[in-house]
Design an enzyme around this catalytic site. Sequence first.
Site, PDB file in Angstrom:
ATOM      1  N   ARG A   1       0.804  -1.231   0.000  1.00  0.00           N
ATOM      2  CA  ARG A   1       0.000   0.000   0.000  1.00  0.00           C
ATOM      3  C   ARG A   1       0.831   1.272   0.000  1.00  0.00           C
ATOM      4  O   ARG A   1       0.465   2.251  -0.645  1.00  0.00           O
ATOM      5  CB  ARG A   1      -0.919   0.010   1.216  1.00  0.00           C
ATOM      6  CG  ARG A   1      -2.025  -0.971   1.061  1.00  0.00           C
ATOM      7  CD  ARG A   1      -2.898  -1.002   2.266  1.00  0.00           C
ATOM      8  NE  ARG A   1      -3.934  -1.996   2.045  1.00  0.00           N
ATOM      9  CZ  ARG A   1      -4.716  -2.472   2.997  1.00  0.00           C
ATOM     10  NH1 ARG A   1      -4.580  -2.044   4.238  1.00  0.00           N
ATOM     11  NH2 ARG A   1      -5.639  -3.361   2.718  1.00  0.00           N
TER      12      ARG A   1
ATOM     13  N   HIS B   1      -5.923   5.287   6.471  1.00  0.00           N
ATOM     14  CA  HIS B   1      -6.590   3.994   6.628  1.00  0.00           C
ATOM     15  C   HIS B   1      -6.242   3.230   7.895  1.00  0.00           C
ATOM     16  O   HIS B   1      -7.097   2.578   8.482  1.00  0.00           O
ATOM     17  CB  HIS B   1      -6.236   3.133   5.414  1.00  0.00           C
ATOM     18  CG  HIS B   1      -6.938   1.812   5.390  1.00  0.00           C
ATOM     19  ND1 HIS B   1      -8.311   1.701   5.346  1.00  0.00           N
ATOM     20  CD2 HIS B   1      -6.468   0.532   5.426  1.00  0.00           C
ATOM     21  CE1 HIS B   1      -8.653   0.421   5.331  1.00  0.00           C
ATOM     22  NE2 HIS B   1      -7.550  -0.310   5.402  1.00  0.00           N
TER      23      HIS B   1
HETATM   24  C1  LIG Z   1     -13.066   0.345   5.556  1.00  0.00           C
HETATM   25  C2  LIG Z   1     -12.053  -0.582   6.150  1.00  0.00           C
HETATM   26  C3  LIG Z   1     -11.733  -1.759   5.501  1.00  0.00           C
HETATM   27  C4  LIG Z   1     -10.786  -2.633   6.047  1.00  0.00           C
HETATM   28  N1  LIG Z   1     -10.534  -3.827   5.416  1.00  0.00           N
HETATM   29  C5  LIG Z   1      -9.686  -4.713   6.000  1.00  0.00           C
HETATM   30  C6  LIG Z   1      -9.484  -6.006   5.429  1.00  0.00           C
HETATM   31  O1  LIG Z   1     -10.115  -6.379   4.447  1.00  0.00           O
HETATM   32  N2  LIG Z   1      -8.618  -6.841   6.051  1.00  0.00           N
HETATM   33  C7  LIG Z   1      -7.922  -6.496   7.161  1.00  0.00           C
HETATM   34  O2  LIG Z   1      -7.134  -7.296   7.656  1.00  0.00           O
HETATM   35  N3  LIG Z   1      -8.114  -5.266   7.727  1.00  0.00           N
HETATM   36  C8  LIG Z   1      -8.980  -4.391   7.182  1.00  0.00           C
HETATM   37  N4  LIG Z   1      -9.185  -3.169   7.769  1.00  0.00           N
HETATM   38  C9  LIG Z   1      -8.513  -2.863   9.036  1.00  0.00           C
HETATM   39  C10 LIG Z   1      -9.189  -3.616  10.174  1.00  0.00           C
HETATM   40  O3  LIG Z   1     -10.569  -3.672   9.963  1.00  0.00           O
HETATM   41  C11 LIG Z   1      -8.918  -2.949  11.514  1.00  0.00           C
HETATM   42  O4  LIG Z   1      -7.579  -2.619  11.639  1.00  0.00           O
HETATM   43  C12 LIG Z   1      -9.278  -3.878  12.650  1.00  0.00           C
HETATM   44  O5  LIG Z   1     -10.550  -4.423  12.448  1.00  0.00           O
HETATM   45  C13 LIG Z   1      -9.207  -3.172  13.985  1.00  0.00           C
HETATM   46  O6  LIG Z   1      -9.790  -3.994  14.957  1.00  0.00           O
HETATM   47  P1  LIG Z   1      -9.759  -3.578  16.486  1.00  0.00           P
HETATM   48  O7  LIG Z   1     -10.528  -4.597  17.225  1.00  0.00           O
HETATM   49  O8  LIG Z   1      -8.366  -3.322  16.899  1.00  0.00           O
HETATM   50  O9  LIG Z   1     -10.491  -2.160  16.528  1.00  0.00           O
HETATM   51  P2  LIG Z   1     -11.925  -1.707  16.029  1.00  0.00           P
HETATM   52  O10 LIG Z   1     -12.568  -2.728  15.187  1.00  0.00           O
HETATM   53  O11 LIG Z   1     -11.754  -0.337  15.497  1.00  0.00           O
HETATM   54  O12 LIG Z   1     -12.753  -1.638  17.380  1.00  0.00           O
HETATM   55  C14 LIG Z   1     -12.502  -0.637  18.330  1.00  0.00           C
HETATM   56  C15 LIG Z   1     -13.558  -0.713  19.395  1.00  0.00           C
HETATM   57  O13 LIG Z   1     -13.228   0.174  20.439  1.00  0.00           O
HETATM   58  C16 LIG Z   1     -14.355   0.922  20.806  1.00  0.00           C
HETATM   59  N5  LIG Z   1     -13.892   2.173  21.403  1.00  0.00           N
HETATM   60  C17 LIG Z   1     -13.087   3.116  20.862  1.00  0.00           C
HETATM   61  N6  LIG Z   1     -12.902   4.112  21.736  1.00  0.00           N
HETATM   62  C18 LIG Z   1     -13.602   3.797  22.849  1.00  0.00           C
HETATM   63  C19 LIG Z   1     -13.848   4.447  24.100  1.00  0.00           C
HETATM   64  N7  LIG Z   1     -13.334   5.646  24.386  1.00  0.00           N
HETATM   65  N8  LIG Z   1     -14.641   3.836  24.986  1.00  0.00           N
HETATM   66  C20 LIG Z   1     -15.211   2.621  24.724  1.00  0.00           C
HETATM   67  N9  LIG Z   1     -15.027   1.982  23.562  1.00  0.00           N
HETATM   68  C21 LIG Z   1     -14.239   2.561  22.641  1.00  0.00           C
HETATM   69  C22 LIG Z   1     -15.131   1.078  19.512  1.00  0.00           C
HETATM   70  O14 LIG Z   1     -16.466   1.411  19.782  1.00  0.00           O
HETATM   71  C23 LIG Z   1     -14.949  -0.323  18.941  1.00  0.00           C
HETATM   72  O15 LIG Z   1     -15.866  -1.195  19.535  1.00  0.00           O
HETATM   73  C24 LIG Z   1     -10.140  -2.295   7.243  1.00  0.00           C
HETATM   74  C25 LIG Z   1     -10.448  -1.104   7.902  1.00  0.00           C
HETATM   75  C26 LIG Z   1     -11.407  -0.248   7.370  1.00  0.00           C
HETATM   76  C27 LIG Z   1     -11.742   1.014   8.110  1.00  0.00           C
END
Ligand SMILES: Cc1cc2nc3c(=O)[nH]c(=O)nc-3n(C[C@H](O)[C@H](O)[C@H](O)COP(=O)(O)OP(=O)(O)OC[C@H]3O[C@@H](n4cnc5c(N)ncnc54)[C@H](O)[C@@H]3O)c2cc1C
Length: 607
Positions: free
Chosen positions: A314, A382
């Site tokens: 990327r 992203h």
């Molecule tokens: C459009 C898009 C497409 C993507 N496609 C891919 C893909 O195809 N393959 C891949 O591997 N990755 C992909 N990614 C990246 C991947 O989705 C993310 O990096 C990953 O899902 C992050 O997961 P996480 O559990 O760390 O955080 P998140 O899924 O962002 O979850 C964070 C959580 O924390 C909570 N939160 C945040 N702040 C607070 C607070 N102050 N108090 C309480 N709760 C809070 C939110 O509500 C949420 O529930 C994509 C990302 C995007 C945006």
Amino acid sequence: MSRRTFLKVGAAAGAAVVAGAYFAWPGSNIPEAVRSGSALYDVLIIGSGGAGMRAALEASKQKGIKVAVMTKMAPTRSATTMAQGGINGAARNTDTKDSPEIHAFDTVKGADYLCDQDAVAYYTEESAKMLFELDYSGIAFNRQEDGRFHQRKMGGSSYARAAYSADISGHAVLHTMFEQCLKENIDFISECQLLEIVAMNGKLSGVVAVDMRSGEMLSVPAKTVIVATGGYGRAYWVRTSNPYSSTGDGIAACLNIGIPFKDPEMVQFHPTGLASNGVLLSESSRSEGAHLLNSSGERFMARYAPKAMELGPRDLVCQSVEKEILAGRGIGEGLKAAVYLDFRHIPKAIIQERLFQVRQLALQFEGVDIFDAPAPIRGTCHYSMGGIDVVDYKTCATKIAGIYAAGECSCISVHGANRLGANSLSEVLVFGKTAGAAAAAYAKGAGYEGDKEKLKAAVAAWNRKFDETTKRSQGASVAMIRDKMAMTMWNNAGIFRNEKGLRQAMGDMQELQAMYNTCQVGDSSRTCNTAFMNYIELGNLLRLGKGIIYGGLARKESRGSHSRTDFPQRDDKNFLQHTLISKEGDGFKTEYRPVMIGQYKPVERKY
Ligand SMILES: Cc1cc2nc3c(=O)[nH]c(=O)nc-3n(C[C@H](O)[C@H](O)[C@H](O)COP(=O)(O)OP(=O)(O)OC[C@H]3O[C@@H](n4cnc5c(N)ncnc54)[C@H](O)[C@@H]3O)c2cc1C
């Protein structure tokens, strides 16, 4: 609540609504014990994305451990649920030549060598197993003729490695996780925004959060906390693919209690955001064969990555798109300048089966049907490679006992200076699982060592802050400061950077910080006060944005997504090391930590 009770109560709630067609989240968003102040969790997870839910599942496997997941939104809303293209793991269903070692090499090369190779080896070994685990949990992956899940090849990968559900893979992953969490009776504390992790002198007491529905400040005591709050892409508000929730709250909360922000300058810009708003067109578009064209219809990637072409990593593809625009070979102007992503040679049946969301997004936001015309695209912020400094990848522990971090908010140093497509979903699940197991094991052998009086004092301080800030009737608006922050971040700390621009951004951010300190929140009621929520999030983004700039100024080289026009070469002699930013008074101090190099010695990257 068991899955059965959830469905029963949900069905009853649904039936009570006219026509019974509306399914409502039942009852209170907060367990009674939390509301009454009697709750004490062994493992409290902040964030209900893939990392948070997978951590909860693993922690709940330990008998007698009380687990809760807090989220500021509804449990199934997060970046995870937006993930499109797929989830990497060397499962070898589609390409038998793949292996965890080749996956590790691709990841290290993609990261421009700024990753810790021991953590990468652990991740690639575990991620292959994770795909089968999802499969056994019943996930709706696309299938091959023989019934096994199919894998597609994403950018920077040597083989087809990403399992997928069309172009809504994250939705399938998160809903599979949520079903499992409901089955395990895990408490959900939803629509509650974390405000502070209370840990004084290295002793964790719990967290303070605001209940979004009532505005009540809550204290939640816990023996361990796993921070899984996602990334900080909203610092680039004007062009980002990220959800509104990606405001780096957990990273900011950790910075406040002395846990460093690692590699903050490493921000990923994805090459194919829609021209008008930065909404993502999945990398699976290029995986299925879409071409990048400039305004003359030339496949310009031949100039920058003659072998990999559109399936380069990327950082390289995004910087190539930007170079075409800067050289006058793009279309449009300003933020909406663009090049094209062309699908017209791909059979319509493939698009309908595997890229239906991509087609919908281009139709809705650009008015373009990709069957007939190319979609205008440009880089969009992203992914956050930087994050909470994790000191042990085998437990996801931070420097404070009892506090763990997993997922995009953490920096376990797997993605280094540039993450490969489809490596995040598997990384969040692998390290969510690791953190859940470690936190539960820690809690099982430990009593509560926190101080509930300190939690009460923190709640009182937040109530005072709420009253003081929401009553202001003068000052700049949150939206105005946020937009100015995003513009300076995009223009001066974006895809290309240099000393002058970064210094400009730092000056702008300091001015914006001064405005923020006296700004108007705009709503003083306690009920569903999203204005206060936005105000808190903006404060976090300003801090982390300054961290990005600080780290970017100090790193006088170009590596992966950190591309400095005044230092165009990679400089392994001076910068093959992680940046660690910590709080010092009102500012920051910077330290460095060497990168863990294993069998892959740094060489020049060629694609
Ligand atoms: C459009 C898009 C497409 C993507 N496609 C891919 C893909 O195809 N393959 C891949 O591997 N990755 C992909 N990614 C990246 C991947 O989705 C993310 O990096 C990953 O899902 C992050 O997961 P996480 O559990 O760390 O955080 P998140 O899924 O962002 O979850 C964070 C959580 O924390 C909570 N939160 C945040 N702040 C607070 C607070 N102050 N108090 C309480 N709760 C809070 C939110 O509500 C949420 O529930 C994509 C990302 C995007 C945006």
